[in-house]
Motif scaffolding. Structure first.
Motif, PDB file in Angstrom:
ATOM      1  N   THR A   1       0.439  -1.231   0.031  1.00 17.51           N
ATOM      2  CA  THR A   1      -0.537  -0.151  -0.261  1.00 17.51           C
ATOM      3  C   THR A   1       0.662   0.962  -0.130  1.00 17.51           C
ATOM      4  OG1 THR A   1       0.070   0.482   2.330  1.00 17.51           O
ATOM      5  CG2 THR A   1      -1.819  -1.355   1.644  1.00 17.51           C
ATOM      6  N   THR A   2       0.102   2.657  -0.064  1.00 18.81           N
ATOM      7  CA  THR A   2       0.990   3.201  -0.509  1.00 18.81           C
ATOM      8  C   THR A   2       1.744   3.717   1.257  1.00 18.81           C
ATOM      9  OG1 THR A   2      -0.591   4.848  -1.383  1.00 18.81           O
ATOM     10  CG2 THR A   2       0.662   6.331   0.113  1.00 18.81           C
ATOM     11  N   LYS A   3       0.717   3.571   2.356  1.00 22.86           N
ATOM     12  CA  LYS A   3       2.359   3.388   3.468  1.00 22.86           C
ATOM     13  C   LYS A   3       2.721   2.329   3.276  1.00 22.86           C
ATOM     14  CE  LYS A   3       1.040   2.948   8.247  1.00 22.86           C
ATOM     15  NZ  LYS A   3       0.312   2.352   9.468  1.00 22.86           N
TER      16      LYS A   3
ATOM     17  N   ARG B   1       8.375   5.684  -1.311  1.00 21.08           N
ATOM     18  CA  ARG B   1       9.258   5.418  -2.061  1.00 21.08           C
ATOM     19  C   ARG B   1       8.095   5.600  -3.781  1.00 21.08           C
ATOM     20  NH1 ARG B   1      10.148   2.432   1.732  1.00 21.08           N
ATOM     21  NH2 ARG B   1      12.929   1.670   1.568  1.00 21.08           N
ATOM     22  N   VAL B   2       7.094   5.869  -4.024  1.00 21.30           N
ATOM     23  CA  VAL B   2       6.388   6.134  -5.407  1.00 21.30           C
ATOM     24  C   VAL B   2       5.463   7.102  -4.866  1.00 21.30           C
ATOM     25  CG1 VAL B   2       5.250   4.545  -6.833  1.00 21.30           C
ATOM     26  CG2 VAL B   2       6.957   3.210  -5.467  1.00 21.30           C
ATOM     27  N   SER B   3       5.598   7.730  -5.494  1.00 28.59           N
ATOM     28  CA  SER B   3       4.626   8.841  -5.960  1.00 28.59           C
ATOM     29  C   SER B   3       3.473   8.023  -6.113  1.00 28.59           C
ATOM     30  CB  SER B   3       5.121  10.198  -6.638  1.00 28.59           C
ATOM     31  OG  SER B   3       4.459   9.553  -8.156  1.00 28.59           O
ATOM     32  N   LYS B   4       2.119   9.398  -5.996  1.00 29.57           N
ATOM     33  CA  LYS B   4       0.721   8.307  -6.132  1.00 29.57           C
ATOM     34  C   LYS B   4       0.787   8.104  -7.784  1.00 29.57           C
ATOM     35  CE  LYS B   4      -1.104  10.478  -1.884  1.00 29.57           C
ATOM     36  NZ  LYS B   4      -2.575  11.490  -1.385  1.00 29.57           N
ATOM     37  N   ALA B   5       0.914   9.463  -8.540  1.00 28.71           N
ATOM     38  CA  ALA B   5       0.617   9.103  -9.878  1.00 28.71           C
ATOM     39  C   ALA B   5       2.004   8.442 -10.355  1.00 28.71           C
ATOM     40  CB  ALA B   5       1.626  10.405 -10.483  1.00 28.71           C
ATOM     41  N   ALA B   6       2.850   7.846  -9.876  1.00 28.41           N
ATOM     42  CA  ALA B   6       3.497   6.445 -10.156  1.00 28.41           C
ATOM     43  C   ALA B   6       3.232   5.271  -9.260  1.00 28.41           C
ATOM     44  CB  ALA B   6       5.776   6.814  -9.422  1.00 28.41           C
ATOM     45  N   LEU B   7       2.708   5.346  -8.828  1.00 27.93           N
ATOM     46  CA  LEU B   7       1.560   4.278  -8.024  1.00 27.93           C
ATOM     47  C   LEU B   7       0.713   4.182  -9.023  1.00 27.93           C
ATOM     48  CD1 LEU B   7       1.501   1.744  -5.905  1.00 27.93           C
ATOM     49  CD2 LEU B   7      -0.306   3.813  -4.888  1.00 27.93           C
TER      50      LEU B   7
ATOM     51  N   ASP C   1      -5.887  -1.190  -7.868  1.00 21.60           N
ATOM     52  CA  ASP C   1      -6.860  -1.916  -6.807  1.00 21.60           C
ATOM     53  C   ASP C   1      -5.662  -0.989  -5.884  1.00 21.60           C
ATOM     54  OD1 ASP C   1      -4.072  -2.927  -6.915  1.00 21.60           O
ATOM     55  OD2 ASP C   1      -4.141  -4.266  -6.090  1.00 21.60           O
ATOM     56  N   GLY C   2      -5.032  -0.095  -6.051  1.00 22.45           N
ATOM     57  CA  GLY C   2      -4.665   0.894  -5.453  1.00 22.45           C
ATOM     58  C   GLY C   2      -3.257   0.227  -5.043  1.00 22.45           C
ATOM     59  N   THR C   3      -2.550  -0.949  -4.684  1.00 16.74           N
ATOM     60  CA  THR C   3      -1.396  -1.240  -4.955  1.00 16.74           C
ATOM     61  C   THR C   3      -0.865  -2.383  -5.037  1.00 16.74           C
ATOM     62  OG1 THR C   3      -2.832  -3.395  -4.256  1.00 16.74           O
ATOM     63  CG2 THR C   3      -3.705  -1.888  -2.577  1.00 16.74           C
ATOM     64  N   LEU C   4       0.846  -2.637  -4.769  1.00 11.99           N
ATOM     65  CA  LEU C   4       1.470  -2.722  -6.108  1.00 11.99           C
ATOM     66  C   LEU C   4       1.688  -4.368  -5.694  1.00 11.99           C
ATOM     67  CD1 LEU C   4       4.040  -0.190  -6.528  1.00 11.99           C
ATOM     68  CD2 LEU C   4       2.123  -0.779  -7.852  1.00 11.99           C
ATOM     69  N   ASP C   5       1.562  -4.961  -6.729  1.00 12.53           N
ATOM     70  CA  ASP C   5       1.823  -6.451  -5.828  1.00 12.53           C
ATOM     71  C   ASP C   5       3.232  -6.930  -6.434  1.00 12.53           C
ATOM     72  OD1 ASP C   5       2.129  -7.078  -9.057  1.00 12.53           O
ATOM     73  OD2 ASP C   5      -0.075  -8.339  -8.490  1.00 12.53           O
ATOM     74  N   LYS C   6       3.933  -7.827  -5.851  1.00 10.36           N
ATOM     75  CA  LYS C   6       5.197  -8.306  -6.162  1.00 10.36           C
ATOM     76  C   LYS C   6       5.997  -7.752  -8.161  1.00 10.36           C
ATOM     77  CE  LYS C   6       8.405 -10.376  -3.985  1.00 10.36           C
ATOM     78  NZ  LYS C   6       9.039 -12.047  -3.234  1.00 10.36           N
ATOM     79  N   ASN C   7       4.327  -9.013  -8.558  1.00  9.75           N
ATOM     80  CA  ASN C   7       5.206  -8.708  -9.900  1.00  9.75           C
ATOM     81  C   ASN C   7       4.670  -7.225 -10.726  1.00  9.75           C
ATOM     82  OD1 ASN C   7       5.707 -11.451 -10.824  1.00  9.75           O
ATOM     83  ND2 ASN C   7       3.111 -11.128 -11.032  1.00  9.75           N
ATOM     84  N   GLU C   8       4.351  -6.011 -10.381  1.00  3.74           N
ATOM     85  CA  GLU C   8       3.778  -4.811 -10.213  1.00  3.74           C
ATOM     86  C   GLU C   8       5.186  -4.648 -10.276  1.00  3.74           C
ATOM     87  OE1 GLU C   8      -0.898  -4.659 -10.896  1.00  3.74           O
ATOM     88  OE2 GLU C   8      -0.101  -4.236  -8.017  1.00  3.74           O
ATOM     89  N   TYR C   9       5.666  -4.044  -9.095  1.00  2.00           N
ATOM     90  CA  TYR C   9       7.135  -3.486  -8.451  1.00  2.00           C
ATOM     91  C   TYR C   9       7.962  -3.959  -8.817  1.00  2.00           C
ATOM     92  CZ  TYR C   9       9.518  -1.727  -4.290  1.00  2.00           C
ATOM     93  OH  TYR C   9      10.700  -1.224  -3.620  1.00  2.00           O
ATOM     94  N   LEU C  10       8.459  -5.107  -9.444  1.00  4.22           N
ATOM     95  CA  LEU C  10       9.866  -5.584 -10.000  1.00  4.22           C
ATOM     96  C   LEU C  10       9.786  -4.820 -11.094  1.00  4.22           C
ATOM     97  CD1 LEU C  10       9.897  -8.958  -8.976  1.00  4.22           C
ATOM     98  CD2 LEU C  10      10.657  -7.455  -7.926  1.00  4.22           C
ATOM     99  N   ALA C  11       7.809  -4.681 -11.808  1.00  2.00           N
ATOM    100  CA  ALA C  11       7.945  -4.167 -12.928  1.00  2.00           C
ATOM    101  C   ALA C  11       8.637  -2.478 -13.387  1.00  2.00           C
ATOM    102  CB  ALA C  11       6.752  -4.295 -13.780  1.00  2.00           C
ATOM    103  N   LEU C  12       7.751  -1.907 -12.220  1.00  2.00           N
ATOM    104  CA  LEU C  12       8.343  -0.073 -11.989  1.00  2.00           C
ATOM    105  C   LEU C  12       9.954  -0.856 -11.990  1.00  2.00           C
ATOM    106  CD1 LEU C  12       7.976   2.147 -11.534  1.00  2.00           C
ATOM    107  CD2 LEU C  12       7.163   1.687  -8.878  1.00  2.00           C
TER     108      LEU C  12
END
Length: 137
Positions: free
Chosen positions: A71-73, A78-84, A92-103
């Protein structure tokens, strides 16, 4: 003056004569610290595989509630709202591991303007490099 007093005075004089800054060789830049933290093959650069390995471990440490997402919290700035929002294709307002690694991969590529597949200290000092480092630390 006793021997101890003379010695204390002499040591104090030497300390005062030392430069107030460390020589460049004694300082390790932030980029160099990141390289030493991430560079498992000790070639002085970071490749995508090394960055993603560290990012995967960082994700696991940040993911406090064990729901498989950050979550943002949990991202702790580490990630701005726009980057998230941009990195969250399922919205869904969160990053799973695949999304985090893609970032991480996107930021790695942005920090690699010569497209050689590695990042050196100079590249890590750029705004794009610093954005990547924020996901690794």
């Amino acid at each position: 003056m006793s021997k101890l007093s003379r010695l204390s005075f002499a040591v104090g004089a030497v300390v005062l004569a030392l430069p107030l800054t460390l020589p460049a060789s004694a300082k390790e830049s932030g980029a160099s610290k990141v390289i030493s933290m991430v560079d498992t093959d000790n070639d002085g650069t970071i490749d995508l595989k090394e960055a993603q390995a560290v990012a995967s471990a960082r994700f696991d440490k940040l993911e406090a509630d064990n729901d498989g997402t950050l979550t943002t919290k949990e991202l702790k700035g580490r990630v701005s709202k726009a980057a998230l929002k941009a990195a969250d294709p399922d919205n869904d307002g969160t990053l799973d591991k695949n999304e985090y690694l893609a970032l991480v991969e996107a930021r790695f590529k942005a920090a690699d303007p010569d497209n050689d597949g590695t990042l050196d200290a100079k590249e890590l000092k750029t705004p794009a490099g610093k954005a990547l480092v924020s996901l690794l630390k």
